[in-house]
Enzyme design. Structure first.
Site, PDB file in Angstrom:
ATOM      1  N   THR A 186     -10.208  -8.475  12.431  1.00 31.79           N
ATOM      2  CA  THR A 186      -8.797  -8.832  12.445  1.00 31.79           C
ATOM      3  C   THR A 186      -8.207  -8.372  13.766  1.00 31.79           C
ATOM      4  O   THR A 186      -8.691  -7.417  14.370  1.00 31.79           O
ATOM      5  CB  THR A 186      -8.060  -8.207  11.236  1.00 31.79           C
ATOM      6  OG1 THR A 186      -6.686  -8.573  11.300  1.00 31.79           O
ATOM      7  CG2 THR A 186      -8.182  -6.700  11.198  1.00 31.79           C
ATOM      8  N   GLU A 331      -7.612  -6.455   5.567  1.00 31.98           N
ATOM      9  CA  GLU A 331      -7.977  -5.094   5.165  1.00 31.98           C
ATOM     10  C   GLU A 331      -7.966  -4.923   3.648  1.00 31.98           C
ATOM     11  O   GLU A 331      -8.396  -3.901   3.126  1.00 31.98           O
ATOM     12  CB  GLU A 331      -6.992  -4.082   5.772  1.00 31.98           C
ATOM     13  CG  GLU A 331      -7.139  -3.874   7.276  1.00 31.98           C
ATOM     14  CD  GLU A 331      -6.332  -4.870   8.112  1.00 31.98           C
ATOM     15  OE1 GLU A 331      -5.990  -5.945   7.592  1.00 31.98           O
ATOM     16  OE2 GLU A 331      -6.051  -4.560   9.284  1.00 31.98           O
ATOM     17  N   LYS A 437       2.101 -14.016  14.242  1.00 34.30           N
ATOM     18  CA  LYS A 437       1.196 -14.868  13.473  1.00 34.30           C
ATOM     19  C   LYS A 437       1.623 -16.317  13.614  1.00 34.30           C
ATOM     20  O   LYS A 437       2.715 -16.690  13.207  1.00 34.30           O
ATOM     21  CB  LYS A 437       1.196 -14.450  12.007  1.00 34.30           C
ATOM     22  CG  LYS A 437      -0.099 -14.804  11.343  1.00 34.30           C
ATOM     23  CD  LYS A 437      -0.210 -14.164   9.994  1.00 34.30           C
ATOM     24  CE  LYS A 437      -1.650 -14.124   9.543  1.00 34.30           C
ATOM     25  NZ  LYS A 437      -1.757 -13.705   8.162  1.00 34.30           N
ATOM     26  N   TRP A 442      -3.583 -14.658  14.291  1.00 34.54           N
ATOM     27  CA  TRP A 442      -2.898 -13.580  14.981  1.00 34.54           C
ATOM     28  C   TRP A 442      -2.908 -13.744  16.501  1.00 34.54           C
ATOM     29  O   TRP A 442      -3.879 -14.201  17.080  1.00 34.54           O
ATOM     30  CB  TRP A 442      -3.548 -12.235  14.688  1.00 34.54           C
ATOM     31  CG  TRP A 442      -3.300 -11.713  13.316  1.00 34.54           C
ATOM     32  CD1 TRP A 442      -4.240 -11.462  12.366  1.00 34.54           C
ATOM     33  CD2 TRP A 442      -2.043 -11.368  12.735  1.00 34.54           C
ATOM     34  NE1 TRP A 442      -3.642 -10.972  11.237  1.00 34.54           N
ATOM     35  CE2 TRP A 442      -2.299 -10.910  11.429  1.00 34.54           C
ATOM     36  CE3 TRP A 442      -0.711 -11.403  13.185  1.00 34.54           C
ATOM     37  CZ2 TRP A 442      -1.292 -10.485  10.565  1.00 34.54           C
ATOM     38  CZ3 TRP A 442       0.293 -10.980  12.322  1.00 34.54           C
ATOM     39  CH2 TRP A 442      -0.005 -10.535  11.038  1.00 34.54           C
TER      40      TRP A 442
END
Ligand code: AMP
Length: 540
Positions: A186, A331, A437, A442
């Protein structure tokens, strides 16, 4: 005293074994990069997953080694999910929307040994292959005779040939359920991406919770279309839950435009579809233009970014489709909250307000909101605070980040700012993490700022997200010029070329006299966003 129940580990292989035994004839439909609509079933996927596992044995890929994929949603990707994790290797899904530099960094950091990819990504793979020393085998999702005649990639293997040479008689190994099963990177605020490493145990518990009636409500009678890519937190875990309940799966491949998605929904009797708002925006625009309606769709999961109220109204009021507004993170595997009413009482307006929040926690997710001093805030629907979470499918640390665990007293700080109401419905009100975003992907504002700061004449630069009707958010760069210096807007924007992916380049440059700074000299992005609240992006 310990319980005396059987100690069978929770392993991903058990899900595909269940789908093979009890739902073998249930269809898996994929739009392929070849352009056609391919049909298979859970039984065949399971057998081919075993062949894939055997092929990895033949290639001498040890347990725990990372096997990466760079692929759209489709049956071969699904087989790889189960073949890799089921045989105790770690599935690493790569995001093809990243720049070659970002991809190279991630492959090297993960130490990937095999990369399986859709043939459309051959140029991207050729661009990075020389810089990925850990990769021993490059595997194209293609038959032997479809491999390119010449390629820069040495010993390019055919996925179909590998499977053919392997046996479908394969016994899934039994091992510790805490073993790593898959990983996903990420974008981090520090610029470098961060790896989240899921376990078999976390994946299975998450898959069970995701299927519950007040979560995604999935059953063997559903036909499910995950438009959310399989490289985004394992398509929100849908492949696992789908195998567990034995539902039909419909994969869009690379075609996520309104017409393609609509045709799949109608053609395959889709009852539940999941994706980010940008995808639904394109679908609804297509339906408007063509005057179309849904005949089978019952529910749509909208997450990744906030569901716009107008989108909610269109699905619910115009089409009678239930909106499940969901919130989560890479996450968190990713499910955190889902918007489902506890009872049907209350007028439609109150229900709408409630369902437009990000939802209430799924069992397994514990959450709290705290102020900057760490003091817990009230659940009154008014007090805002930093949102913290904990639970069995939430990470405890990033993969070899070198920064130590991000947990605070056992809680993971999400970087989201939220309220929680007395009924437990959470609403995101802001973001404390410094990222943007756009279309579900991202953009690290720090990367964007660093490039601007290196440009002649720029004294200070802040990258912020501004609302966009299609992409939810687009980045702009706010610049303070050095005294008596001019900065050419077009030249500054052109300087991003080759440094970040094209879609990560800011849409505009806004010149200001000063950027608000906090007591410690940190840029106050929330204040800056407020100052620029009337700013309008060009061409929107
Ligand atoms: P990712 O790890 O890419 O799945 O991104 C997770 C982040 O996306 C969250 O921490 C939120 O900032 C944002 N996000 C996810 N779902 C929603 C939602 N329904 N509403 C608002 N923001 C969301």
């Amino acid at each position: 005293m310990l319980g005396i129940m059987q100690d069978r580990p929770l392993l991903i292989s058990s899900i595909i074994t269940h789908a093979e035994r009890f739902h073998s004839e249930t269809a898996i439909v994929s739009r392929r990069v070849e352009g056609d609509l391919h049909r298979t079933d859970w039984g065949t996927v399971a057998k081919r997953a075993k062949r894939m596992a055997g092929a990895l044995d033949t290639l001498a890929i040890a347990p725990g080694s990372r096997v990466a994929t760079l692929a759209w949603n489709g049956y071969r990707h699904l087989e790889t999910y189960f073949g890799v994790s089921g045989s105790q290797r770690v599935l690493h899904t790569l995001n093809p929307r990243l720049s070659p530099q970002q991809l190279t960094w991630i492959v090297n950091h993960a130490g990937d040994e095999v990369v399986c990819f859709d043939t459309t990504f051959l140029p991207l793979m050729e661009a990075v292959c020389d810089q990925c020393p850990t990769v021993k085998h490059w595997v194209a999702y293609a038959a032997e005779d479809q491999l390119p005649a010449t390629t820069k990639i040495k010993n390019l293997l055919s996925y179909e040939a590998l499977l053919e040479a392997s046996s479908e008689v394969y016994e899934w190994p039994i091992f510790d359920e805490q073993s790593a099963s898959s990983m996903c990177y990420t974008s981090g605020t520090t610029g470098n991406p961060k790896g989240v490493l899921y376990s078999h145990r976390s994946t299975i518990i998450h898959a069970l919770a995701a299927g519950l009636p007040d979560t995604l409500n999935l059953s063997a009678r559903d036909s499910v279309l995950p438009v959310v890519p399989m490289f985004h937190v394992n398509a929100w875990g849908i492949p696992y839950t789908a195998a567990l309940v034995g539902c039909k799966l419909v994969f869009p491949g690379p075609a996520m435009d309104g017409q393609s998605v609509y045709d799949l929904i109608e053609g395959e009797g889709v009852t539940m579809a999941a994706g980010v708002p940008t995808v639904w925006q394109m679908l609804l625009a297509h339906m408007d233009k063509e005057g179309k309606r849904f005949s089978t769709l019952k529910r749509t999961v909208i997450g990744g970014s906030a569901c716009p109220p107008a989108m909610y109204d269109r699905f619910v009021d115009q089409f009678g489709v239930q909106v499940l507004h969901a919130w989560g993170m890479t996450e968190m595997s990713p499910l955190g909250t889902v918007g489902v009413l506890k009872n049907q009482s209350g007028d439609p307006q109150t229900q709408r307000t409630q369902l437009l929040k990000q939802g209430r926690p799924v069992f397994g997710v514990d959450m709290k909101i705290v102020d900057d001093a760490g003091q817990t805030q009230a659940w009154d629907g008014k007090a805002t605070g930093n949102l913290l979470v904990r639970g069995p499918w939430i990470l405890s640390d990033y993969y070899e980040s070198g920064h130590g665990s991000p947990l605070v007293d056992g809680w993971f700080p999400t970087g989201d700012v939220a309220t929680i109401d007395p009924q437990g419905f959470m609403q995101i009100t802001d973001r404390s993490k410094d990222v943007i975003k756009s279309g579900g992907e991202w953009i690290s504002s720090i990367d964007i700022e660093n490039i601007a700061m290196a440009f002649p004449g720029v004294m200070m630069a802040a990258c912020i997200g501004v609302p966009h009707p299609k992409w939810d958010e687009r980045p702009i760069i706010v610049v303070v010029r050095k005294p008596d210096t001019d900065v050419d807007k077009a030249a500054l924007l052109a300087s991003y070329e080759g440094k970040v992916a094209k879609w990560q380049t800011p849409d505009d440059v806004v010149f200001v006299e000063a950027i608000p700074l906090g007591a410690t000299g940190k840029m106050q992005k929330m204040v800056l966003r407020e100052q620029l609240k009337d700013y309008q992006l060009p061409n929107t």
